[in-house]
Design a protein around this motif. Structure first.
Motif, PDB file in Angstrom:
ATOM      1  N   LEU A  21      13.495  12.581   8.010  1.00 36.47           N
ATOM      2  CA  LEU A  21      14.740  13.250   7.656  1.00 36.47           C
ATOM      3  C   LEU A  21      14.978  13.253   6.160  1.00 36.47           C
ATOM      4  CD1 LEU A  21      17.114  11.841  10.429  1.00 36.47           C
ATOM      5  CD2 LEU A  21      15.986  14.068  10.374  1.00 36.47           C
ATOM      6  N   SER A  22      14.704  12.122   5.510  1.00 33.98           N
ATOM      7  CA  SER A  22      14.920  12.043   4.071  1.00 33.98           C
ATOM      8  C   SER A  22      14.059  10.925   3.505  1.00 33.98           C
ATOM      9  CB  SER A  22      16.398  11.789   3.743  1.00 33.98           C
ATOM     10  OG  SER A  22      16.800  10.521   4.225  1.00 33.98           O
ATOM     11  N   ARG A  23      13.842  10.994   2.206  1.00 33.89           N
ATOM     12  CA  ARG A  23      13.022   9.974   1.539  1.00 33.89           C
ATOM     13  C   ARG A  23      13.468   9.838   0.097  1.00 33.89           C
ATOM     14  NH1 ARG A  23       6.792  10.931   1.985  1.00 33.89           N
ATOM     15  NH2 ARG A  23       7.443  12.921   1.064  1.00 33.89           N
ATOM     16  N   GLU A  24      13.682   8.588  -0.321  1.00 37.49           N
ATOM     17  CA  GLU A  24      13.918   8.263  -1.724  1.00 37.49           C
ATOM     18  C   GLU A  24      12.785   7.351  -2.152  1.00 37.49           C
ATOM     19  OE1 GLU A  24      17.725   6.517  -2.306  1.00 37.49           O
ATOM     20  OE2 GLU A  24      18.789   8.057  -1.151  1.00 37.49           O
ATOM     21  N   GLY A  25      11.962   7.822  -3.048  1.00 35.79           N
ATOM     22  CA  GLY A  25      10.761   7.082  -3.419  1.00 35.79           C
ATOM     23  C   GLY A  25       9.531   7.801  -2.918  1.00 35.79           C
ATOM     24  N   ASP A  26       8.389   7.179  -3.089  1.00 34.37           N
ATOM     25  CA  ASP A  26       7.134   7.861  -2.766  1.00 34.37           C
ATOM     26  C   ASP A  26       6.366   7.203  -1.630  1.00 34.37           C
ATOM     27  OD1 ASP A  26       6.510   5.569  -4.093  1.00 34.37           O
ATOM     28  OD2 ASP A  26       5.274   6.504  -5.647  1.00 34.37           O
ATOM     29  N   VAL A  27       7.051   6.453  -0.751  1.00 38.15           N
ATOM     30  CA  VAL A  27       6.376   5.844   0.380  1.00 38.15           C
ATOM     31  C   VAL A  27       5.816   6.938   1.295  1.00 38.15           C
ATOM     32  CG1 VAL A  27       8.465   5.711   1.815  1.00 38.15           C
ATOM     33  CG2 VAL A  27       6.582   4.130   2.226  1.00 38.15           C
ATOM     34  N   ARG A  28       4.637   6.685   1.849  1.00 35.81           N
ATOM     35  CA  ARG A  28       4.016   7.611   2.795  1.00 35.81           C
ATOM     36  C   ARG A  28       4.285   7.139   4.219  1.00 35.81           C
ATOM     37  NH1 ARG A  28      -1.426   6.958   2.437  1.00 35.81           N
ATOM     38  NH2 ARG A  28      -1.121   4.983   1.331  1.00 35.81           N
ATOM     39  N   VAL A  29       4.546   8.080   5.121  1.00 38.27           N
ATOM     40  CA  VAL A  29       4.762   7.784   6.537  1.00 38.27           C
ATOM     41  C   VAL A  29       3.594   8.377   7.310  1.00 38.27           C
ATOM     42  CG1 VAL A  29       6.309   7.976   8.506  1.00 38.27           C
ATOM     43  CG2 VAL A  29       7.246   7.882   6.180  1.00 38.27           C
ATOM     44  N   VAL A  30       2.877   7.511   8.036  1.00 40.95           N
ATOM     45  CA  VAL A  30       1.629   7.919   8.676  1.00 40.95           C
ATOM     46  C   VAL A  30       1.641   7.520  10.144  1.00 40.95           C
ATOM     47  CG1 VAL A  30      -0.884   7.609   8.686  1.00 40.95           C
ATOM     48  CG2 VAL A  30       0.355   7.693   6.505  1.00 40.95           C
ATOM     49  N   MET A  31       1.240   8.444  11.018  1.00 39.15           N
ATOM     50  CA  MET A  31       1.029   8.103  12.424  1.00 39.15           C
ATOM     51  C   MET A  31      -0.300   7.379  12.546  1.00 39.15           C
ATOM     52  SD  MET A  31       1.915   8.273  15.682  1.00 39.15           S
ATOM     53  CE  MET A  31       2.889   9.680  16.231  1.00 39.15           C
ATOM     54  N   GLN A  35       0.828  -1.204   0.000  1.00 34.69           N
ATOM     55  CA  GLN A  35       0.000   0.000   0.000  1.00 34.69           C
ATOM     56  C   GLN A  35       0.867   1.260   0.000  1.00 34.69           C
ATOM     57  OE1 GLN A  35      -2.422  -0.503   3.501  1.00 34.69           O
ATOM     58  NE2 GLN A  35      -3.668  -2.126   2.594  1.00 34.69           N
ATOM     59  N   ASN A  36       2.192   1.056  -0.192  1.00 33.24           N
ATOM     60  CA  ASN A  36       3.141   2.165  -0.227  1.00 33.24           C
ATOM     61  C   ASN A  36       3.103   2.980   1.061  1.00 33.24           C
ATOM     62  OD1 ASN A  36       5.194   3.356  -1.701  1.00 33.24           O
ATOM     63  ND2 ASN A  36       3.881   5.022  -2.423  1.00 33.24           N
ATOM     64  N   LEU A  37       3.163   2.261   2.208  1.00 34.62           N
ATOM     65  CA  LEU A  37       2.885   2.896   3.486  1.00 34.62           C
ATOM     66  C   LEU A  37       3.818   2.378   4.573  1.00 34.62           C
ATOM     67  CD1 LEU A  37       0.713   4.854   4.718  1.00 34.62           C
ATOM     68  CD2 LEU A  37      -0.564   2.801   5.352  1.00 34.62           C
ATOM     69  N   LEU A  38       4.334   3.297   5.384  1.00 31.04           N
ATOM     70  CA  LEU A  38       4.998   2.963   6.640  1.00 31.04           C
ATOM     71  C   LEU A  38       4.198   3.617   7.753  1.00 31.04           C
ATOM     72  CD1 LEU A  38       7.696   1.749   7.984  1.00 31.04           C
ATOM     73  CD2 LEU A  38       8.348   4.153   8.191  1.00 31.04           C
ATOM     74  N   ARG A  57      18.101   5.067   9.729  1.00 26.09           N
ATOM     75  CA  ARG A  57      18.546   5.508   8.411  1.00 26.09           C
ATOM     76  C   ARG A  57      18.489   4.350   7.419  1.00 26.09           C
ATOM     77  NH1 ARG A  57      24.252   7.786  10.809  1.00 26.09           N
ATOM     78  NH2 ARG A  57      23.429   9.479  12.116  1.00 26.09           N
ATOM     79  N   ASN A  58      18.193   4.692   6.178  1.00 24.44           N
ATOM     80  CA  ASN A  58      18.231   3.715   5.079  1.00 24.44           C
ATOM     81  C   ASN A  58      17.210   2.593   5.292  1.00 24.44           C
ATOM     82  OD1 ASN A  58      19.399   2.864   2.592  1.00 24.44           O
ATOM     83  ND2 ASN A  58      20.570   1.291   3.672  1.00 24.44           N
ATOM     84  N   LEU A  59      16.057   2.946   5.850  1.00 22.50           N
ATOM     85  CA  LEU A  59      14.989   1.971   6.092  1.00 22.50           C
ATOM     86  C   LEU A  59      14.268   1.696   4.777  1.00 22.50           C
ATOM     87  CD1 LEU A  59      13.188   0.351   8.094  1.00 22.50           C
ATOM     88  CD2 LEU A  59      11.833   2.429   8.374  1.00 22.50           C
ATOM     89  N   ALA A  60      14.242   0.432   4.364  1.00 21.44           N
ATOM     90  CA  ALA A  60      13.635   0.056   3.086  1.00 21.44           C
ATOM     91  C   ALA A  60      12.185  -0.355   3.285  1.00 21.44           C
ATOM     92  CB  ALA A  60      14.420  -1.087   2.451  1.00 21.44           C
ATOM     93  N   VAL A  61      11.297   0.267   2.524  1.00 19.75           N
ATOM     94  CA  VAL A  61       9.885  -0.119   2.463  1.00 19.75           C
ATOM     95  C   VAL A  61       9.554  -0.231   0.983  1.00 19.75           C
ATOM     96  CG1 VAL A  61       7.521   0.430   3.099  1.00 19.75           C
ATOM     97  CG2 VAL A  61       9.404   1.142   4.591  1.00 19.75           C
ATOM     98  N   GLY A  62       9.422  -1.454   0.505  1.00 23.53           N
ATOM     99  CA  GLY A  62       9.263  -1.635  -0.932  1.00 23.53           C
ATOM    100  C   GLY A  62      10.491  -1.117  -1.660  1.00 23.53           C
ATOM    101  N   ASP A  63      10.276  -0.290  -2.663  1.00 23.99           N
ATOM    102  CA  ASP A  63      11.377   0.284  -3.432  1.00 23.99           C
ATOM    103  C   ASP A  63      11.843   1.620  -2.875  1.00 23.99           C
ATOM    104  OD1 ASP A  63      11.362  -1.842  -5.242  1.00 23.99           O
ATOM    105  OD2 ASP A  63       9.816  -0.884  -6.479  1.00 23.99           O
ATOM    106  N   SER A  64      11.245   2.075  -1.798  1.00 23.31           N
ATOM    107  CA  SER A  64      11.596   3.372  -1.212  1.00 23.31           C
ATOM    108  C   SER A  64      12.585   3.197  -0.066  1.00 23.31           C
ATOM    109  CB  SER A  64      10.342   4.082  -0.691  1.00 23.31           C
ATOM    110  OG  SER A  64       9.422   4.335  -1.729  1.00 23.31           O
ATOM    111  N   ARG A  65      13.328   4.265   0.210  1.00 16.12           N
ATOM    112  CA  ARG A  65      14.244   4.315   1.350  1.00 16.12           C
ATOM    113  C   ARG A  65      13.973   5.606   2.112  1.00 16.12           C
ATOM    114  NH1 ARG A  65      18.050  -0.095   2.268  1.00 16.12           N
ATOM    115  NH2 ARG A  65      17.899  -1.329   0.361  1.00 16.12           N
TER     116      ARG A  65
END
Length: 739
Positions: free
Chosen positions: A727-737, A682-685, A702-710
């Motif tokens: 702090l940073s994001r590579e890819g389009d994963v969403r971070v949700v509380m 679901q492209n979600l952390l 740091r460098n936490l992988a979720v699917g193809d995102s970091r």
């Protein structure tokens, strides 16, 4: 993760035997009745490892199971260094790096015809070891005298080619004695023709020709006469190759091997999630655990897997590999993928009582030694595990949640479905909706959960429960496996199968809470026995049910309170069995000891039910235990004695160290404290109510992988509040509380 190579129930000892052996044959003393954790050095790479004393020696007289092992065979049982016929004096030793050890020694007074030739503590003898295909040793000698000295350096060798089951107490009936060593061109060969028809060779070679090699019966001694000028340094190099059949000796030299090993460890750390906190000791624990898991990462026939532990479980263990890989998902998903592929390839396909194999069942253990190859024990592979199969499904689904790798999920879908079919058909022996175990092998394991000692499932009056036995935690694993598998089915567009599994999980939850709940104790039974009677001994097993979410909400709080009450919580962690139980023994393997992986699952389960302070209490206890351990390394288990001030955890004599699911425990507990979970499909952390303990103020992931995102995230504690920011994001994963 013990094994029972002996089979006969009538020969079971009155006292607890070493883990892995219910009892040695008559007249055989079990090995390892001392605290080895502080008296040994372990060096490992691949399936070869050296287990020596602190001086770097293998003493045949010391029945500790010391040796150089490969593929479940002891290729070197004696290896002793002497100077002028005398043992050097130990200064220090370390095997902090899993593939390498250092031993610093010095000399006693050395005499020449009753004249003092070399005063004590004027020579430094350093033994440097590494393993990569073969065992390398470099002995560096430095003379600190202002005058020249001449010494004789002797290496004594012996190879008994014992199967690891024999080392652990099994009688060596039918074995052929090894032949006398052969010496040719300065090389020493020990050769053994096993009852399995396999030739095994221990080949010892030296960097420089020895002055003399003597053979005495089954031992060989190489002597080097070394002349050292004032303050001069010289080296002696040697290698030991374990060779099976027509295998070729390794051609790698010491320097190249060490370089490649160092690079391999660096790559492992680079590809893994990095965690940095404001607590240096906790950072050290995480670094140690990550390096230990790399050391245990082992190439096997058909793939790679996290071996269970050194020294007794450098082998493929289904349950251990699955749980350790699951603990590591936030850090590195590769071990999970490799374990799933390997175990799927060796999944049960037939009904075979000798190996307790059934279609769809996930193996318990594979051994490659003489006894397994000769068919003396059923570990080729052996399938006597009731929980490896639901853990396979659970890891398969959790790997998908972290990676979103639909192609891999489709590839292994037949194996996951076969495992689900085993759970519903073969696993449920009597059709009551619960998964039970019953060994049919004459040399199988009687108890087939993670607590697999012969006496680990015991009624409150001290009677052993009789199988078929339905363990409470196994039902919980099945519950969560089916829930998570529903996610995979939905991603594959199979909504009907997803709803079916969710309905089955809901029905199992209702049955579990009714059949296992003990209203008078406000706690869950450990198991149901063959007569469907509750096994009412208070154990840690129901804590795993919290992790899996099968516990009804109104039962979670009383369950948690009992887990943290004085009879269960030692101060160093939660005991496997209550102090009030008839079978309690804090020095036992499963009936009162403390296991880090057990505590990590419970701690994560407490957080699942919103009890963050309780999670932190358990995590703090284990962190304190790690601070008191050698190399900041959590062992497989330690004794369950109550914590006093000042003291340290009491070591369990034969605990594996390092051990995979102990090394993985800090990562699972940290994930629970941070509240992190992934839904890569679901492209979600998601972050659920992070709550750091008082000894952690800042955690940077740091460098936490979720699917193809970091992504990189930082958590900060201010009083009772823990916040986080991206702090940073590579890819389009969403971070949700998430609440």
């Amino acid at each position: 993760m013990s094994v029972n190579p002996l089979g006969s129930e009538s020969r079971r000892a009155e006292v607890e035997s070493p883990p892995g052996v219910e009892r040695p044959e008559e007249g055989v003393s079990p090995v390892l009745i001392t605290d080895l954790a502080s008296k040994t050095l372990a060096v490992k790479e691949g399936d070869a490892f050296l287990y020596s004393d602190l001086e770097g020696n293998l003493e045949q007289e010391a029945d500790y199971g010391l040796g150089l092992y490969s593929k479940d065979t002891r290729f070197l049982s004696r290896f002793r260094l002497t100077i002028n016929g005398r043992a050097p004096v130990l200064l220090s030793s370390s095997s902090e790096r899993g593939y390498m050890s250092h031993v610093d020694l010095t000399n006693p007074d050395l005499y020449d015809d009753q004249v003092l030739a070399v005063p004590q503590q004027t020579l430094n003898i350093r033994r440097i070891r590494a393993i990569s295909g073969r065992l390398f040793e470099r002995v560096r000698m430095k003379n600190y005298n202002p005058f020249p000295v001449t010494i004789e350096v002797e290496f004594a060798f012996g190879a008994d080619f014992a199967d690891i089951f024999e080392v652990r107490g099994m009688t060596r009936d039918g074995s052929r004695p090894p032949a006398a060593p052969k010496v040719e061109d300065g090389r020493i060969d020990f050769v053994y023709e096993g009852r399995d028809g396999v030739r095994r060779i221990t080949r010892i070679e030296f960097g420089a020709r020895a002055d003399r090699i003597d053979v005495d019966d089954l031992e060989a001694t190489a002597t080097f006469r070394v002349h050292l000028g004032p303050y001069q340094t010289k080296l002696i190099g040697l290698s030991v190759d374990p060779i099976i059949e027509d295998g070729r000796p390794s051609s790698v030299d010491f320097d190249h091997a060490v370089h490649e090993l160092r690079r391999s460890y660096e790559e492992w750390e680079r590809e893994s999630t990095q965690v940095v906190t404001d607590n240096e000791l906790f950072n050290e624990l995480l670094d140690r655990s990550l390096r230990d898991l790399r050391a245990l990462y082992t190439q096997s026939d058909g793939g790679a897997v996290l071996a269970a532990g050194i020294p007794w479980y450098v082998a493929v263990f289904g349950r251990d590999s699955l749980i350790a890989s699951h603990q590591l998902l936030m850090v590195n998903t590769r071990p999970a993928r490799d374990a799933l592929e390997l175990l799927a390839a060796k999944q049960g396909t037939i009904e075979d009582d000798w190996r307790d194999e059934e279609p769809g069942k996930i193996l318990h253990e594979i051994r490659q030694g003489e006894l397994a190859r000769a068919g003396v024990i059923p570990h080729s592979p052996y399938y006597g595990s009731v929980d490896a199969t639901p853990w396979f499904v659970l890891l398969y689904a959790q790997h998908f949640r972290w990676t979103g790798d639909l192609a891999f999920a489709e590839k292994l879908l037949p194996a996951a479905q076969a495992a689900l079919a085993w759970i519903d058909d073969y696993g449920d022996l009597d059709g009551d909706g619960f998964v039970e175990y019953l060994s049919r092998s004459p040399r199988g394991i009687k108890n087939q959960g993670w607590k697999d000692s012969h006496d680990s499932v015991v009624h409150a009056d001290g009677r052993l429960a009789e199988p078929p036995i339905a363990l409470g935690e196994v039902q919980a694993y099945v519950y969560l496996a089916k829930q998570r598998m529903a996610d995979v089915y939905r991603a594959l567009g199979r909504d009907d199968d997803a709803r079916r599994l969710e309905d089955e999980a809901a029905a199992l939850r209702a049955r579990f809470n009714e059949a296992f709940w003990m209203g008078d104790e406000k706690y869950f039974a450990q198991a149901l026995d063959a007569d469907k009677r509750q096994v009412r001994t208070i154990t840690s097993n129901p804590g795993h049910a919290l992790y899996c979410g099968i516990v009804d909400d109104e039962k979670a709080v009383p369950l948690a309170k009992r887990l943290l009450s004085p009879d269960m919580f030692s101060g160093w962690g939660i005991r496997t069995m209550s102090k009030a139980a008839a079978a309690y023994n804090p020095m036992s393997y499963h009936n009162g000891s403390v296991w880090p992986h057990d505590n990590a699952l419970i701690a994560a389960g407490l957080k699942r039910y919103g009890m963050a302070r309780s999670t932190n209490r358990v995590a703090t206890a284990l962190f304190d235990a790690a601070v008191n351990a050698d190399y900041m390394r959590l062992p497989e288990l330690f004794c369950g004695f109550t914590r006093r001030t000042p003291n340290r955890p009491v070591s369990y004599p034969v605990a594996c160290s390092p051990q995979a699911w102990a090394a993985g425990s800090p990562f699972l507990m940290l994930q629970a404290m941070l509240g992190i979970s992934a839904r890569a499909h679901q492209n979600l952390l998601t972050v659920n109510l992070p709550h750091l303990p008082t000894w952690l103020n800042t955690v940077e992931v740091r460098n936490l992988a979720v699917g193809d995102s970091r992504i990189s995230v930082v958590f900060r504690r201010e009083g009772e509040i823990t916040s986080f920011s991206l702090l940073s994001r590579e890819g389009d994963v969403r971070v949700v509380m998430e609440e």
